[in-house]
Design an enzyme around this catalytic site. Structure first.
Site, PDB file in Angstrom:
ATOM      1  N   ASN A 115      -8.199-103.792 -76.813  1.00 38.83           N
ATOM      2  CA  ASN A 115      -8.572-103.172 -78.088  1.00 38.83           C
ATOM      3  C   ASN A 115      -8.583-101.656 -77.961  1.00 38.83           C
ATOM      4  OD1 ASN A 115     -11.572-104.011 -76.845  1.00 38.83           O
ATOM      5  ND2 ASN A 115     -11.569-101.973 -77.800  1.00 38.83           N
TER       6      ASN A 115
ATOM      7  N   THR B 168     -10.695 -98.380 -78.785  1.00 37.99           N
ATOM      8  CA  THR B 168     -12.105 -98.073 -79.010  1.00 37.99           C
ATOM      9  C   THR B 168     -12.212 -96.873 -79.937  1.00 37.99           C
ATOM     10  OG1 THR B 168     -12.760 -98.958 -76.862  1.00 37.99           O
ATOM     11  CG2 THR B 168     -14.278 -97.422 -77.917  1.00 37.99           C
TER      12      THR B 168
ATOM     13  N   LYS C 264     -12.354-101.839 -81.639  1.00 41.31           N
ATOM     14  CA  LYS C 264     -13.803-101.898 -81.450  1.00 41.31           C
ATOM     15  C   LYS C 264     -14.378-100.597 -81.985  1.00 41.31           C
ATOM     16  CE  LYS C 264     -17.131-101.678 -77.642  1.00 41.31           C
ATOM     17  NZ  LYS C 264     -17.370-102.076 -76.242  1.00 41.31           N
TER      18      LYS C 264
ATOM     19  N   LYS D 145     -17.544 -98.159 -82.761  1.00 35.74           N
ATOM     20  CA  LYS D 145     -18.923 -97.836 -82.418  1.00 35.74           C
ATOM     21  C   LYS D 145     -19.708 -97.541 -83.695  1.00 35.74           C
ATOM     22  CE  LYS D 145     -19.090 -97.915 -77.861  1.00 35.74           C
ATOM     23  NZ  LYS D 145     -20.100 -98.660 -77.079  1.00 35.74           N
TER      24      LYS D 145
ATOM     25  N   GLU E 153     -21.250-106.629 -81.271  1.00 32.21           N
ATOM     26  CA  GLU E 153     -21.673-106.533 -79.877  1.00 32.21           C
ATOM     27  C   GLU E 153     -23.061-105.921 -79.758  1.00 32.21           C
ATOM     28  OE1 GLU E 153     -20.079-104.146 -75.902  1.00 32.21           O
ATOM     29  OE2 GLU E 153     -18.625-104.989 -77.296  1.00 32.21           O
TER      30      GLU E 153
ATOM     31  N   LYS F 190     -18.500-106.660 -67.540  1.00 30.67           N
ATOM     32  CA  LYS F 190     -18.007-105.401 -66.976  1.00 30.67           C
ATOM     33  C   LYS F 190     -18.079-105.473 -65.456  1.00 30.67           C
ATOM     34  CE  LYS F 190     -19.121-102.787 -71.121  1.00 30.67           C
ATOM     35  NZ  LYS F 190     -19.770-101.624 -71.751  1.00 30.67           N
TER      36      LYS F 190
END
Length: 355
Positions: free
Chosen positions: A101, A103, A126, A128, A191, A238
């Site tokens: 993706n 960001t 994605k 934020k 998320e 991660k």
């Protein structure tokens, strides 16, 4: 007219022979240590630069770049991951490339759209959200701009996920998720909307959008608690915070959840470990969050891990030798990292590493 110099990566050699004996014992098998200081292309996670250690050994390069709000114990897992990368071969790859993706940081809608258009063909974004001081309406406008940009580039294949970094209460999360879901024309997932596992479970019961857990896995004493509590649909895994590729794959398997391998904002050396982990998964249900080299203004290599056609090829990365010593580190950076390396090694020594 003054023209500012382009941003550059600083990469400094640290002679292992100059390290204290206990530190050298933990780093046994490592023959080179480099320290990097990299400028960000945009403020992200409230940082404008990234710093970290690169370790070289018989298996190649590994990276330890814990953020500065992590203490020695939490940071030590990042060093363990770097040691694994330097000393142990990666698991076999089951695919040649990994879908990723783009960001989108907290930024105006026009900039958000530009990042999607320049993403290297990523079909997933994605975004934020929930940055301190940012209103929900601003997040909604950013997500709507991303939807328009995806529609223009990949059409109905476009997916949007949002990441709140545990910023919301349950009530705020429910309100925000519903508004952002409408703006996105349907969210792939949200998320880490809230800090605790209990709050994640409550939000999951009250919204129709799938919930992904990040901090509840990578910063938890028990990374599998979120799965046992039925608090998430997706595990964001991660490599560095969990201690390496093998541990990340173990958590992914044991969680029983769908998995997204994501970066911890490392250089391309650290990203390569994440790509290796994603390539070793039996299946990939979602694009992975491994295109974050796009957020760096300069990397440790002239050939960073960037997406082409929305995917990153599985390959090893080594820092460019002509960068070593070419640009000085800011004052105090080396001393700070030598102290931090010693502290991380003390933690690993307590766990039997190097014994």
């Amino acid at each position: 007219m003054h023209v500012s110099a382009p941003p550059v990566a600083s990469l400094q050699e640290i002679d292992p022979a100059t390290l204290p004996t206990p530190t050298r014992e933990v780093l046994g098998g490592v023959d080179r240590v480099l320290l990097h200081h990299l400028p960000m292309a945009i403020r992200f996670r409230r940082v404008t630069t990234r710093e970290g250690l690169l370790l070289h050994g018989p298996a190649g390069w590994g990276e330890a770049a814990p953020f500065w709000d992590y203490d020695a114990r939490e940071s030590s897992t990042w060093l363990a991951a770097a040691l694994e990368g330097a000393l142990h071969a990666a698991p076999p790859a089951l695919r040649d490339s990994v879908p990723v993706n783009v960001t989108v940081p907290v930024c105006p809608p026009q900039e958000a759209a530009r990042r999607v258009l320049a993403s290297g063909g990523c079909a997933t974004a994605k975004v934020k959200v929930a940055d301190p001081g940012t209103a929900l309406d601003e997040d909604v406008d950013r997500v709507a701009a991303v939807r328009d940009a995806l529609d223009a580039t990949v059409g109905t294949r476009g997916r949007i996920r949002v990441d709140a970094n545990a910023a919301w209460s349950v009530t705020a999360a429910v309100e925000a998720v519903r508004a952002l879901d409408r703006a996105a024309g349907g969210l792939e997932y949200v998320e880490q909307p809230c800090p605790s596992v209990e709050e994640l479970a409550e939000v999951r019961r009250r919204v129709d959008v799938p919930i992904a857990a990040d901090e509840s896995i990578r910063r938890a004493e028990d990374p599998l608690a979120v799965a046992r509590a039925d608090a998430a649909d997706i595990a964001v895994v991660k490599v560095a915070p969990l201690g390496g590729v093998m541990r990340a794959l173990e958590v992914a398997r044991s969680s029983g959840l769908e998995v997204v391998i994501s970066s911890a904002l490392e250089s391309s050396v650290g990203l390569a470990a994440g790509v290796r982990a994603a390539a070793a998964l039996p299946g990939l249900d979602h694009a992975c969050g491994l295109a974050t080299a796009q957020l760096l203004a300069a990397d440790v290599t002239a050939h960073p891990l960037l997406p082409v056609g929305g995917a990153i090829t599985v390959r090893d990365i080594a820092p460019d030798e002509d960068l070593v010593g070419a640009h000085p580190l800011p004052e105090g950076v080396e001393d700070r990292w030598r102290e931090r390396l010693d502290a991380m090694c003390r933690v690993l020594a307590e766990q039997g590493v190097g014994a």
